[in-house]
Design an enzyme around this catalytic site. Structure first.
Site, PDB file in Angstrom:
ATOM      1  N   TYR A 149       0.839  -1.205   0.000  1.00  0.00           N
ATOM      2  CA  TYR A 149       0.000   0.000   0.000  1.00  0.00           C
ATOM      3  C   TYR A 149       0.872   1.252   0.000  1.00  0.00           C
ATOM      4  O   TYR A 149       1.992   1.242   0.486  1.00  0.00           O
ATOM      5  CB  TYR A 149      -0.961   0.006   1.190  1.00  0.00           C
ATOM      6  CG  TYR A 149      -0.319  -0.109   2.544  1.00  0.00           C
ATOM      7  CD1 TYR A 149       0.154   1.009   3.212  1.00  0.00           C
ATOM      8  CD2 TYR A 149      -0.195  -1.346   3.169  1.00  0.00           C
ATOM      9  CE1 TYR A 149       0.734   0.901   4.467  1.00  0.00           C
ATOM     10  CE2 TYR A 149       0.389  -1.465   4.410  1.00  0.00           C
ATOM     11  CZ  TYR A 149       0.851  -0.335   5.060  1.00  0.00           C
ATOM     12  OH  TYR A 149       1.440  -0.455   6.293  1.00  0.00           O
ATOM     13  N   ARG A 159       4.675   0.600   0.987  1.00  0.00           N
ATOM     14  CA  ARG A 159       5.169  -0.389   1.944  1.00  0.00           C
ATOM     15  C   ARG A 159       5.191  -1.766   1.294  1.00  0.00           C
ATOM     16  O   ARG A 159       4.207  -2.184   0.682  1.00  0.00           O
ATOM     17  CB  ARG A 159       4.249  -0.492   3.179  1.00  0.00           C
ATOM     18  CG  ARG A 159       4.233   0.630   4.184  1.00  0.00           C
ATOM     19  CD  ARG A 159       5.503   0.973   4.929  1.00  0.00           C
ATOM     20  NE  ARG A 159       6.497  -0.042   5.172  1.00  0.00           N
ATOM     21  CZ  ARG A 159       6.529  -0.897   6.185  1.00  0.00           C
ATOM     22  NH1 ARG A 159       5.582  -0.885   7.098  1.00  0.00           N
ATOM     23  NH2 ARG A 159       7.521  -1.752   6.326  1.00  0.00           N
ATOM     24  N   HIS A 162       3.613  -6.959   4.334  1.00  0.00           N
ATOM     25  CA  HIS A 162       4.182  -7.364   5.631  1.00  0.00           C
ATOM     26  C   HIS A 162       3.062  -7.730   6.594  1.00  0.00           C
ATOM     27  O   HIS A 162       1.924  -7.267   6.465  1.00  0.00           O
ATOM     28  CB  HIS A 162       5.031  -6.242   6.228  1.00  0.00           C
ATOM     29  CG  HIS A 162       4.257  -4.988   6.506  1.00  0.00           C
ATOM     30  ND1 HIS A 162       3.982  -4.053   5.523  1.00  0.00           N
ATOM     31  CD2 HIS A 162       3.660  -4.511   7.631  1.00  0.00           C
ATOM     32  CE1 HIS A 162       3.273  -3.058   6.038  1.00  0.00           C
ATOM     33  NE2 HIS A 162       3.059  -3.320   7.311  1.00  0.00           N
ATOM     34  N   HIS A 164       2.489  -7.693  10.770  1.00  0.00           N
ATOM     35  CA  HIS A 164       3.030  -7.274  12.069  1.00  0.00           C
ATOM     36  C   HIS A 164       2.966  -8.444  13.050  1.00  0.00           C
ATOM     37  O   HIS A 164       1.931  -9.107  13.153  1.00  0.00           O
ATOM     38  CB  HIS A 164       2.198  -6.124  12.650  1.00  0.00           C
ATOM     39  CG  HIS A 164       2.276  -4.855  11.848  1.00  0.00           C
ATOM     40  ND1 HIS A 164       3.197  -3.869  12.104  1.00  0.00           N
ATOM     41  CD2 HIS A 164       1.545  -4.413  10.794  1.00  0.00           C
ATOM     42  CE1 HIS A 164       3.022  -2.867  11.253  1.00  0.00           C
ATOM     43  NE2 HIS A 164       2.026  -3.170  10.436  1.00  0.00           N
TER      44      HIS A 164
END
Lengths: 245, 184
Positions: A149, A159, A162, A164
């Site tokens: 995004y 980014r 990923h 978290h």
């Protein structure tokens, strides 16, 4: 009960230089006003630091480790299985430890009121998971691959995909929040959060590995991601003998 | 033995509040527990602006100074005290934790530590958590071995102030009155 002079506590080793990002990381603009400018004060490892919350199954609901089954329908996107072991620096499994994840949907959007990226929300995906490690330190999640995004950090900033991760370990000194990335992402080169880690080898420890053994036929791609927490010092600090009971 | 190298820390990002908070996170003890009080505070950045996308976690001893943990060599404490609190900041940068006063905790070499709570602060823009400690203004902090290592003029940033229903502990990430943060 032992008197204070008889306390014998484990010690957690220092982490190698370059492992963690500097709090002041100019490429990631949000650090500018949020990094302390005064020197950190060394906190000795005493009882409060070598212990930590032991958060058991009471934190979990049945479907917390399968993000594709938390709604009536299936979420959009590529189904994946993410698994790995939570280990300490000596390679010992960290057992019965709470692992929490959160992530964007396949279109790169978080189910959060602050996320204004105009990619559709997925009614069947919250992007939130929890599980406990087993006796071998292993955790497993079923989820979907998050999308990349855009964000406004720098010109044409995106980014990399990923997830978290938040893990507790067994001591306050081991608490860690990190991000798991996917292999060969073309967006690594321009991402200041990924590149905030000074050491290239350390950066690669945040990249998961495609695993054909974990991949399930006609169902899901598999990725391995081990998380290593700070280990105990080999030599345990000891004071005079001995506890009386 | 081969030592494994640690996984690096990364920021929680702006959307930690979808994944990390728990409904009962701010309640180290249930409401109505005798002796329970609120610790409230605001997290601020280098401009003094509140940080609405931060999270506070707390870890502390029970009122007798014990930890329900196998590495407390004094054995199991008398209570089932969770010791852990977790609260995201709201739109005003404010968090709250309902807890009990921790007891005195042994230090090293016969010292004792004043009642204290270890604190982790996570936020967008923080690539790693920062760690601080809460002490209490109405307790005897004079012999605390950790406070003694903090420059005298900065100790006040670690002392929670008494309020009507508990204490106030503000966190300043940067700038005037910057909170003392520790390396662990």
């Amino acid at each position: 009960m032992a008197t204070p002079t008889e306390l014998r506590l484990p010690r957690y080793g220092q982490e190698p230089e370059g492992t963690h990002p500097p709090l002041d990381s100019a490429g990631y603009r949000s650090t500018a006003l949020r990094h302390p400018k005064q020197d950190l004060v060394l906190l000795p490892q005493m009882l409060t630091e070598v212990t930590g919350p032991l958060l058991g199954p009471g934190r979990l609901n049945e479907l917390d480790n399968d993000l594709t089954r938390q709604h009536a329908g299936e979420p959009q996107g590529q189904r994946i299985i993410v698994t790995g072991r939570l280990l300490d620096g000596e390679g010992r499994p960290v057992r019965d430890s709470l692992v929490e994840i959160w992530q964007a949907n396949a279109g790169g959007r978080y189910r959060h009121t602050g996320d204004r990226w105009p990619s559709p929300l997925d009614p069947n995906f919250d992007g939130v998971g929890r599980t406990l490690t087993d006796s071998d330190g292993r955790y497993t999640f079923t989820t979907i691959k998050p999308g990349a995004y855009p964000w406004k950090n720098h010109d044409n900033a995106w980014r990399p995909a990923h997830i978290h991760f938040s893990v507790f370990g067994s001591a306050f000194t081991q608490r860690l929040v990190t991000q798991m990335y996917f292999p060969d992402d073309p967006l690594f080169s321009q991402d200041p959060i990924f590149n905030s880690i000074p050491d290239e080898k350390a950066r690669q420890r945040m990249v998961s590995r495609y695993d054909h053994e974990i991949t399930q036929s006609e169902w899901a791609l598999g990725f391995q991601f081990d998380i290593v927490l700070r280990g105990r010092d080999a030599s345990v600090f000891e004071e005079e003998e001995d506890e009386d009971e | 033995m081969t030592r494994l190298l640690p996984t690096p820390s990364q920021t929680v990002g702006p959307y930690l509040s979808i994944g990390l908070p728990w409904p009962d996170g701010p309640h180290v003890v249930p409401e109505g527990t005798p002796g329970a009080f609120w610790i409230r505070g605001t997290v601020r950045d280098g401009n003094g602006d509140p940080v609405p996308d931060a999270m506070i976690e707390t870890w502390q001893a029970d009122p007798e100074g014990g930890f329900a943990h196998p590495d407390d060599p004094r054995g199991a404490p008398g209570s089932e005290f969770r010791g852990f609190g977790r609260c995201p900041t709201d739109g005003d940068g404010t968090y709250e934790i309902l807890t009990l006063l921790p007891g005195v905790v042994p230090g090293e070499g016969g010292t004792t530590q004043a009642p204290h709570i270890d604190v982790s602060v996570f936020a967008r823009g923080l690539l790693n958590r920062v760690v601080t400690r809460i002490y209490f203004e109405d307790q005897d902090n004079s012999a605390d071995p950790v406070l003694a290592t903090v420059p005298a003029e900065r100790r006040g940033t670690l002392i929670a102030a008494k309020t009507e229903d508990g204490y106030r502990f503000d966190v300043r990430l940067q700038g005037d009155g910057e909170t003392v943060f520790f390396s662990v």
